[in-house]
Design a protein around this motif. Structure first.
Motif, PDB file in Angstrom:
ATOM      1  N   VAL A   1       0.784  -0.994  -0.055  1.00  0.00           N
ATOM      2  CA  VAL A   1      -0.016  -0.061  -0.048  1.00  0.00           C
ATOM      3  C   VAL A   1       1.080   1.370   0.060  1.00  0.00           C
ATOM      4  CG1 VAL A   1      -1.672   1.461   1.106  1.00  0.00           C
ATOM      5  CG2 VAL A   1      -1.964  -1.136   1.137  1.00  0.00           C
ATOM      6  N   ILE A   2       1.934   1.164   0.781  1.00  0.00           N
ATOM      7  CA  ILE A   2       2.853   2.500   0.919  1.00  0.00           C
ATOM      8  C   ILE A   2       3.576   2.598  -0.452  1.00  0.00           C
ATOM      9  CG2 ILE A   2       4.999   3.333   2.003  1.00  0.00           C
ATOM     10  CD1 ILE A   2       4.160   1.777   4.616  1.00  0.00           C
ATOM     11  N   LEU A   3       4.049   1.481  -1.156  1.00  0.00           N
ATOM     12  CA  LEU A   3       4.285   1.571  -2.597  1.00  0.00           C
ATOM     13  C   LEU A   3       3.435   2.146  -3.410  1.00  0.00           C
ATOM     14  CD1 LEU A   3       6.672  -1.671  -2.899  1.00  0.00           C
ATOM     15  CD2 LEU A   3       7.475   0.869  -2.530  1.00  0.00           C
ATOM     16  N   MET A   4       2.402   1.802  -3.270  1.00  0.00           N
ATOM     17  CA  MET A   4       1.139   2.295  -4.453  1.00  0.00           C
ATOM     18  C   MET A   4       1.077   3.661  -4.336  1.00  0.00           C
ATOM     19  SD  MET A   4      -1.734  -0.633  -3.711  1.00  0.00           S
ATOM     20  CE  MET A   4      -3.011  -0.206  -5.050  1.00  0.00           C
TER      21      MET A   4
ATOM     22  N   LYS B   1      -0.096 -12.274  -8.760  1.00  0.00           N
ATOM     23  CA  LYS B   1       1.343 -12.809  -8.249  1.00  0.00           C
ATOM     24  C   LYS B   1       2.076 -11.917  -7.253  1.00  0.00           C
ATOM     25  CE  LYS B   1       1.379 -15.111 -12.766  1.00  0.00           C
ATOM     26  NZ  LYS B   1       0.664 -14.309 -13.610  1.00  0.00           N
ATOM     27  N   ALA B   2       3.009 -12.521  -6.538  1.00  0.00           N
ATOM     28  CA  ALA B   2       3.626 -11.643  -5.485  1.00  0.00           C
ATOM     29  C   ALA B   2       4.288 -10.408  -5.978  1.00  0.00           C
ATOM     30  CB  ALA B   2       4.853 -12.378  -4.991  1.00  0.00           C
ATOM     31  N   TYR B   3       5.077 -10.626  -7.427  1.00  0.00           N
ATOM     32  CA  TYR B   3       5.793  -9.625  -7.876  1.00  0.00           C
ATOM     33  C   TYR B   3       4.875  -8.264  -8.354  1.00  0.00           C
ATOM     34  CZ  TYR B   3       4.256 -10.485 -12.890  1.00  0.00           C
ATOM     35  OH  TYR B   3       3.934 -10.715 -13.905  1.00  0.00           O
ATOM     36  N   TYR B   4       3.634  -8.593  -8.067  1.00  0.00           N
ATOM     37  CA  TYR B   4       2.719  -7.363  -8.492  1.00  0.00           C
ATOM     38  C   TYR B   4       2.764  -6.266  -7.600  1.00  0.00           C
ATOM     39  CZ  TYR B   4      -0.148  -9.810 -12.289  1.00  0.00           C
ATOM     40  OH  TYR B   4      -0.646 -10.551 -13.106  1.00  0.00           O
ATOM     41  N   SER B   5       3.224  -6.468  -6.243  1.00  0.00           N
ATOM     42  CA  SER B   5       3.412  -5.770  -5.178  1.00  0.00           C
ATOM     43  C   SER B   5       4.592  -4.616  -5.584  1.00  0.00           C
ATOM     44  CB  SER B   5       3.701  -6.309  -3.828  1.00  0.00           C
ATOM     45  OG  SER B   5       4.860  -6.945  -3.945  1.00  0.00           O
ATOM     46  N   LEU B   6       5.501  -5.119  -6.465  1.00  0.00           N
ATOM     47  CA  LEU B   6       6.953  -4.204  -6.786  1.00  0.00           C
ATOM     48  C   LEU B   6       6.417  -3.462  -7.798  1.00  0.00           C
ATOM     49  CD1 LEU B   6       9.679  -6.582  -5.794  1.00  0.00           C
ATOM     50  CD2 LEU B   6       8.837  -4.617  -4.582  1.00  0.00           C
ATOM     51  N   LEU B   7       5.507  -3.575  -8.666  1.00  0.00           N
ATOM     52  CA  LEU B   7       5.041  -2.737 -10.032  1.00  0.00           C
ATOM     53  C   LEU B   7       5.214  -1.310  -9.867  1.00  0.00           C
ATOM     54  CD1 LEU B   7       2.779  -5.227 -11.818  1.00  0.00           C
ATOM     55  CD2 LEU B   7       5.012  -4.875 -12.444  1.00  0.00           C
ATOM     56  N   PRO B   8       4.568  -0.835  -8.656  1.00  0.00           N
ATOM     57  CA  PRO B   8       4.587   0.654  -8.401  1.00  0.00           C
ATOM     58  C   PRO B   8       5.967   1.252  -8.629  1.00  0.00           C
ATOM     59  CG  PRO B   8       3.210  -0.258  -6.961  1.00  0.00           C
ATOM     60  CD  PRO B   8       3.668  -1.343  -7.285  1.00  0.00           C
TER      61      PRO B   8
END
Lengths: 257, 262
Positions: free
Chosen positions: A144-147, A224-231
């Motif tokens: 969330v913070i990354l987003m 997938k887990a890597y979605y969280s790093l897309l931001p």
């Protein structure tokens, strides 16, 4: 960074001079976004589920997008009002000072009345947070913070493009609002509901999907887990924006005496 | 040391006639006109000199100042100020110059003058002891002590201009560009500003380049005058060169402009 802090303080002091005006603008900002919230609410009264997203999930999505946009608008306001800065000749002053131009433009305007919107976003996010069935863990909070950070950067980049265009036209172009205000409006729902083409556009052209749709899927345990790093990847969007800005500064021709 | 050699600057301006139909036409097809703001301008100014830069409106005065302060890039010609080209390496260059635009403010409108000064201290990375020293000096010379705590919007034009000048000198620049510093000021403020510029030039050996329409400014301050019209330099000499045969400088200047069809 210290200079930015100084700018921050001087704006805060200016705002405090006009207390009533500030308060009323904040309330206005709050009410406008509240309207949008009502739109989402009534929509879901009818349909309950849109493209596989429930009301609470959409609310979470909207809260985050609104927060990103409001943060960008608060701090990158100088770019939003850049045509004014150029026309008034304020940019000449910026150029005769020995500091980075972008930092000075950022520092020249800060819109604290957007706090009304940020507050709205927080309320909505908190509500979505409380009622959603997301099983929260550290990684998801980090997402969330990354987003929020990535989203503010993407919106900031859009404002930067908007400003750079002023160098060539001396007026801002209203069509750019499709990408800024438009994105805020459409960001109420996860972008996939607008169809595959829009999703592709929002992934590769202007990376809205990277800061909203994909990480959201991860939060809801559907991605997938890597979605969280897309931001973080979305931040690359800033590079072409900066390039356009550099080009614009070189093209700058000042205004009047 | 400032040298400008064969500098040309051209603006591209869209041309159109008045009226709705031509405004509509301009939407689809624009005609451009090229205006030569500066046409082969060359001059040299040595350190510590005070130069009046005069000419009618639209002659190219502001363009010259903007090129010298690194805001604009000319198409042709070279320009060296203390060994640096203004429009290259902007950040290093502007540390050594101060610019006052008489028609625009650089102070923060709603907060006390002092706050603007503090911000400038940060922008120019002035260290605290030299900042204090310069500030005391400027406060004394420009009579600012009662103004520093006042919000800028409450200052009169004359008071504000004194603060503007102080703001441009906080970092102790070697060269000062003044673009119409006395515009709209009353007699007392004008005298104060002139007095200060003169003192500054004598005591600190600051190079001053001044544009103005006020001939008394020129008479009171500068020995050397550069007269520009339609983008080229028409005269580089003393005020006496223009004045010969006329009683007032104003009349002489008007006659000079007429004889050059500007």
């Amino acid at each position: 960074m210290r200079l930015y802090g100084k700018y921050f303080v001087i704006h805060l002091k200016s705002v405090m001079v006009y207390k009533t005006s500030f308060l009323l603008t904040c309330i206005g900002q709050f009410l406008v976004s509240f309207n949008v919230f009502l739109g989402v609410y009534f929509m879901f009264q009818r349909f309950h589920v849109v493209e596989g997203f429930t009301y609470n999930e959409a609310l979470l999505c909207f809260g985050i997008t609104l927060m990103e946009f409001s943060l960008a608008e608060t701090f990158a306001r100088g770019f939003d009002l850049f045509s004014y800065i150029v026309n008034k000749g304020e940019f000449d002053r910026i150029l005769v000072r020995p500091r980075n131009e972008i930092l000075q433009v950022l520092g020249s305007r800060m819109e604290f009345s957007r706090i009304g919107r940020i507050f709205q976003a927080i309320v909505m996010f908190a509500y979505g947070f409380a009622v959603s069935d997301v099983s929260w863990n550290l990684l998801k909070i980090l997402t969330v913070i990354l987003m929020i950070l990535g989203g503010s950067v993407v919106f900031g980049g859009l404002f930067l493009i908007y400003a750079s265009i002023c160098f060539f036209t001396t007026e801002g172009l209203e069509f750019m609002n499709i990408f800024t205000d438009g994105a805020r409006e459409y960001g109420k729902y996860p972008v996939c509901i607008y169809g595959k083409r829009v999703l592709q556009l929002c992934t590769f052209m202007v990376p809205y999907a990277l800061i909203q749709y994909y990480p959201l899927l991860y939060l809801l345990d559907r991605g997938k887990a890597y979605y969280s790093l897309l931001p973080v990847v979305a931040c690359l969007f800033l590079l072409p924006c900066l390039l356009l800005w550099k080009l614009g500064v070189r093209h700058y021709t000042s205004s009047g005496s | 040391m400032i040298t400008m050699q064969h500098v040309c600057k051209t603006y591209k301006v869209s041309k159109r006639d008045a009226g709705f139909s031509s405004a509509f036409k301009a939407l689809f097809h624009k005609e451009y006109e090229y205006i030569h703001a500066l046409d082969d301008v060359s001059f040299t100014i040595s350190d510590g000199e005070m130069v009046g830069y005069i000419g009618p409106n639209g002659a190219g005065k502001s363009s010259t100042i903007k090129i010298l302060s690194g805001i604009l890039t000319p198409e042709q010609g070279t320009c060296l100020v203390n060994g640096m080209t203004p429009w290259k390496n902007r950040i290093a260059y502007v540390k050594n110059i101060g610019v006052v635009f008489g028609q625009r403010t650089q102070l923060w409108w709603d907060v006390p003058v002092m706050d603007s000064f503090e911000l400038l201290k940060e922008i120019y990375r002035i260290d605290t002891p030299s900042y204090r020293r310069t500030l005391t000096e400027l406060t004394e010379m420009l009579g600012l002590s009662s103004l520093l705590q006042m919000p800028v919007r409450q200052l009169s034009l004359g008071q504000r201009m004194r603060c503007e000048i102080a703001a441009s000198l906080l970092h102790d620049p070697e060269i000062l560009f003044l673009d119409e510093p006395t515009i709209g000021l009353d007699a007392v403020s004008k005298l104060a500003v002139r007095d200060f510029i003169k003192k500054r030039n004598q005591e600190k050996n600051t190079t001053v380049i001044l544009t103005t329409h006020d001939m008394q400014d020129i008479e009171a301050l500068t020995d050397r005058v550069i007269l520009i019209g339609k983008g080229s330099i028409l005269l580089d000499g003393t005020i006496e060169d223009i004045k010969t045969g006329f009683e007032s400088t104003e009349e002489a200047l008007a006659a000079f402009y007429r004889s050059h069809h500007i």
